[in-house]
Design a protein around this motif. Structure first.
Motif, PDB file in Angstrom:
ATOM      1  N   UNK A  14       1.143  -1.053  -0.016  1.00 28.86           N
ATOM      2  CA  UNK A  14       0.061  -0.083   0.054  1.00 28.86           C
ATOM      3  C   UNK A  14       0.724   1.314  -0.174  1.00 28.86           C
ATOM      4  N   UNK A  15       1.925   1.268   0.781  1.00 29.14           N
ATOM      5  CA  UNK A  15       3.038   2.409   0.985  1.00 29.14           C
ATOM      6  C   UNK A  15       3.260   2.528  -0.494  1.00 29.14           C
ATOM      7  N   UNK A  16       3.992   1.325  -1.398  1.00 28.68           N
ATOM      8  CA  UNK A  16       4.334   1.735  -2.681  1.00 28.68           C
ATOM      9  C   UNK A  16       3.262   2.391  -3.505  1.00 28.68           C
ATOM     10  N   UNK A  17       1.996   1.663  -3.390  1.00 25.60           N
ATOM     11  CA  UNK A  17       1.048   2.049  -4.572  1.00 25.60           C
ATOM     12  C   UNK A  17       0.708   3.735  -3.912  1.00 25.60           C
ATOM     13  N   UNK A  18       0.819   4.215  -2.720  1.00 23.79           N
ATOM     14  CA  UNK A  18       0.779   5.679  -2.217  1.00 23.79           C
ATOM     15  C   UNK A  18       1.888   6.361  -2.778  1.00 23.79           C
ATOM     16  N   UNK A  19       3.021   6.107  -3.215  1.00 21.81           N
ATOM     17  CA  UNK A  19       4.133   6.534  -3.475  1.00 21.81           C
ATOM     18  C   UNK A  19       3.832   7.111  -4.766  1.00 21.81           C
ATOM     19  N   UNK A  20       2.899   6.240  -5.751  1.00 22.60           N
ATOM     20  CA  UNK A  20       2.672   6.627  -7.189  1.00 22.60           C
ATOM     21  C   UNK A  20       1.613   7.423  -7.319  1.00 22.60           C
ATOM     22  N   UNK A  21       0.755   7.658  -6.359  1.00 21.58           N
ATOM     23  CA  UNK A  21      -0.447   8.509  -6.415  1.00 21.58           C
ATOM     24  C   UNK A  21      -0.903   9.140  -5.003  1.00 21.58           C
ATOM     25  N   UNK A  22      -1.904   9.997  -5.328  1.00 22.87           N
ATOM     26  CA  UNK A  22      -2.529  10.539  -3.755  1.00 22.87           C
ATOM     27  C   UNK A  22      -3.146   9.415  -3.273  1.00 22.87           C
ATOM     28  N   UNK A  23      -3.355   9.668  -1.951  1.00 24.39           N
ATOM     29  CA  UNK A  23      -4.188   8.616  -1.235  1.00 24.39           C
ATOM     30  C   UNK A  23      -5.604   8.712  -1.629  1.00 24.39           C
ATOM     31  N   UNK A  24      -6.213   9.781  -1.903  1.00 22.20           N
ATOM     32  CA  UNK A  24      -7.623  10.029  -2.316  1.00 22.20           C
ATOM     33  C   UNK A  24      -7.866   9.178  -3.723  1.00 22.20           C
ATOM     34  N   UNK A  55     -16.377  -1.811 -16.552  1.00 17.97           N
ATOM     35  CA  UNK A  55     -16.671  -0.322 -16.923  1.00 17.97           C
ATOM     36  C   UNK A  55     -15.750   0.559 -16.352  1.00 17.97           C
ATOM     37  N   UNK A  56     -15.245   0.225 -15.126  1.00 16.53           N
ATOM     38  CA  UNK A  56     -14.785   1.440 -14.305  1.00 16.53           C
ATOM     39  C   UNK A  56     -13.199   1.473 -14.729  1.00 16.53           C
ATOM     40  N   UNK A  57     -12.880   0.375 -15.443  1.00 20.23           N
ATOM     41  CA  UNK A  57     -11.394   0.469 -16.074  1.00 20.23           C
ATOM     42  C   UNK A  57     -11.219   1.887 -16.888  1.00 20.23           C
ATOM     43  N   UNK A  58     -12.368   2.091 -17.656  1.00 16.40           N
ATOM     44  CA  UNK A  58     -12.069   3.120 -18.469  1.00 16.40           C
ATOM     45  C   UNK A  58     -12.390   4.681 -17.754  1.00 16.40           C
ATOM     46  N   UNK A  59     -12.595   4.523 -16.437  1.00 14.91           N
ATOM     47  CA  UNK A  59     -12.721   6.042 -15.814  1.00 14.91           C
ATOM     48  C   UNK A  59     -11.280   6.356 -15.241  1.00 14.91           C
ATOM     49  N   UNK A  60     -10.500   6.421 -16.004  1.00 16.99           N
ATOM     50  CA  UNK A  60      -9.009   6.716 -15.625  1.00 16.99           C
ATOM     51  C   UNK A  60      -8.696   8.136 -15.098  1.00 16.99           C
ATOM     52  N   UNK A  61      -7.901   8.454 -14.018  1.00 17.76           N
ATOM     53  CA  UNK A  61      -7.601   9.319 -13.653  1.00 17.76           C
ATOM     54  C   UNK A  61      -6.982  10.339 -14.568  1.00 17.76           C
ATOM     55  N   UNK A  62      -7.115  11.702 -14.354  1.00 15.97           N
ATOM     56  CA  UNK A  62      -6.554  12.528 -15.487  1.00 15.97           C
ATOM     57  C   UNK A  62      -4.844  12.588 -15.445  1.00 15.97           C
ATOM     58  N   UNK A  63      -4.391  12.548 -14.172  1.00 21.66           N
ATOM     59  CA  UNK A  63      -3.056  12.597 -14.012  1.00 21.66           C
ATOM     60  C   UNK A  63      -2.620  11.019 -14.436  1.00 21.66           C
ATOM     61  N   UNK A  64      -1.592  11.302 -15.182  1.00 25.20           N
ATOM     62  CA  UNK A  64      -1.132   9.910 -15.851  1.00 25.20           C
ATOM     63  C   UNK A  64      -0.292   9.028 -14.799  1.00 25.20           C
ATOM     64  N   UNK A  65       0.219   9.907 -13.819  1.00 27.55           N
ATOM     65  CA  UNK A  65       1.001   9.078 -12.912  1.00 27.55           C
ATOM     66  C   UNK A  65       0.249   8.242 -12.032  1.00 27.55           C
ATOM     67  N   UNK A  66      -1.207   8.657 -11.734  1.00 23.61           N
ATOM     68  CA  UNK A  66      -2.140   8.067 -11.109  1.00 23.61           C
ATOM     69  C   UNK A  66      -2.790   6.770 -11.601  1.00 23.61           C
ATOM     70  N   UNK A  67      -2.567   6.443 -12.957  1.00 24.87           N
ATOM     71  CA  UNK A  67      -3.160   5.625 -13.775  1.00 24.87           C
ATOM     72  C   UNK A  67      -2.827   4.340 -13.169  1.00 24.87           C
ATOM     73  N   UNK A  68      -1.406   3.957 -13.109  1.00 24.58           N
ATOM     74  CA  UNK A  68      -1.128   2.631 -12.752  1.00 24.58           C
ATOM     75  C   UNK A  68      -1.562   2.104 -11.292  1.00 24.58           C
ATOM     76  N   UNK A  69      -1.585   3.034 -10.224  1.00 22.81           N
ATOM     77  CA  UNK A  69      -2.095   2.687  -8.761  1.00 22.81           C
ATOM     78  C   UNK A  69      -3.614   2.262  -8.887  1.00 22.81           C
ATOM     79  N   UNK A  70      -4.230   3.305  -9.763  1.00 24.46           N
ATOM     80  CA  UNK A  70      -5.651   2.971  -9.838  1.00 24.46           C
ATOM     81  C   UNK A  70      -6.063   1.715 -10.596  1.00 24.46           C
ATOM     82  N   UNK A  71      -5.198   1.441 -11.715  1.00 22.42           N
ATOM     83  CA  UNK A  71      -5.386   0.109 -12.271  1.00 22.42           C
ATOM     84  C   UNK A  71      -4.932  -1.176 -11.518  1.00 22.42           C
TER      85      UNK A  71
END
Length: 373
Positions: A14-24, A55-71
């Motif tokens: 989780x810490x590694x994921x949050x390093x790539x993206x904001x907690x929210x 269907x949720x996979x398509x709702x990608x964050x606008x910030x490209x650096x946040x996409x990998x943690x999201x997916x």
């Protein structure tokens, strides 16, 4: 300690994921922890899970650096549900979905497999094949997850080989990895090897944490005496660490095992002074141990604390307490135990719990005064 080690790997990921993206941002995609997905997985409604997630996979964050943690949260969700093919497919799809694919996503997959009852044995092959196929270089977290998988399979010899591989590749070996293997060695009945690994860890400058000490405390609580556990506690303090509730649980269990229930109760009553709060294991193990030592008055004290803090006690321990109180002619106290449970936990008080009423001779609606005359 296996649950403790598992939670530490999860926290590391989780810490590694949050390093790539904001907690929210990650929380918005935390599908692995979605109660609805857990419920669907329980009933093996895999088609419904796919319909919910895809269907949720398509709702990608606008910030490209946040996409990998999201997916990566989709990868965790699918693997946690036992849908390994879908998890691997999501890993494969990352570039097409507009995301980078790094070791973070592979770690998410491997970690989720370790938390699955059916997929942990797949981790070694997935680690080897997927890292090679996607040209990903495993990091210390990847290797830690691999080690955890091997230890879950009680294959500490292969886990030790992984340490050598990490050493050769100059990949940092963390206290978590050392602790995981030591825990496995102790459980496999190889204390000499575990002690050797402890010395190796110290010699390499890897500082043990409280969890590492607790692995040793657990071994001595089972295979030694209270003095052995106390000696370890002094060693912890000399190392600048304070024992936690797990340490004290082992000490109390060891005291009871050797018939020193007064010492165990003293440790229990001083937990607050030592900066600890009882957990579910404290109540369960101490209540059981006190009853086994025929200290039903002490057991009643622990039981009342347990209910006061709204923790559902262990049925076997409560049954031993109630039977012991009845045997000691403390019938009114035994009835208060049962009515207290029925009042505090009405939804839980069903099935096997109803046997308690038969033991004390209560009907479903009988009341007992709170204070014994």
């Amino acid at each position: 300690m296996a649950l403790v080690s598992a939670s530490r790997f999860r926290s590391a990921l989780l810490h590694q994921l949050l390093q790539f993206s904001s907690a929210s941002t990650f929380a918005a995609g935390g599908h692995a922890f979605d109660p609805e997905i857990r419920r669907l997985a329980k009933f093996q409604r895999f088609t419904d899970i796919e319909a919910l997630l895809e269907p949720r996979k398509l709702n990608l964050p606008f910030d490209s650096s946040s996409r990998e943690p999201y997916l990566a949260s989709f990868i965790i969700a699918y693997a946690s549900a036992g849908m390994l093919d879908h998890a691997v497919r999501t890993l494969d799809e990352l570039p097409r979905l507009g995301s980078s694919r790094t070791i973070l996503s592979l770690n998410a997959l491997l970690s989720a497999c370790n938390h699955s009852k059916t997929l942990s044995t797949r981790v070694p092959d997935l680690f080897s094949n997927l890292s090679r196929y996607h040209s990903l270089s495993p990091d210390k977290i990847s290797y830690g997850i691999l080690i955890k998988s091997l230890c879950l399979a009680r294959d500490s010899s292969k886990a030790l080989s992984v340490l050598k591989e990490m050493d050769n590749k100059r990949i940092e070996i963390t206290a978590i990895s050392y602790t995981t293997i030591m825990d496995s060695l102790y459980k496999e009945g190889k204390p000499e090897e575990a002690d050797r690994l402890w010395k190796e860890m110290r010699a390499k400058g890897v500082a043990p944490d409280v969890a590492a000490y607790n692995v040793r405390a657990m071994y001595w609580a089972v295979n030694g005496g209270p003095d052995d556990v106390l000696k370890l506690i002094e060693e912890m303090k000399a190392d600048g660490m304070e024992p936690d509730i797990f340490t004290y649980n082992y000490l109390m269990t060891c005291y009871c095992k050797h018939g020193r229930v007064d010492n165990a109760k003293r440790v229990y009553r001083e937990l607050g002074q030592n900066g600890c709060e009882p957990n579910a294991a404290t109540y369960k193990k101490l209540l059981y141990s006190l009853c086994k030592n025929n200290d039903f008055v002490g057991g009643l004290e622990v039981f009342e604390d347990c209910v006061k803090h709204r923790r559902v006690p262990d049925l076997g321990s409560v049954m031993a307490l109630v039977k012991g109180l009845m045997k000691d002619s403390k019938i009114r106290a035994a009835k208060r135990v049962v009515t207290g449970l029925r009042k505090k936990f009405p939804e839980e008080f069903s099935g096997s719990w109803m046997k308690l009423e038969n033991v004390v001779g209560l009907s479903n609606d009988e009341k007992v005064p709170e204070v014994e005359s």
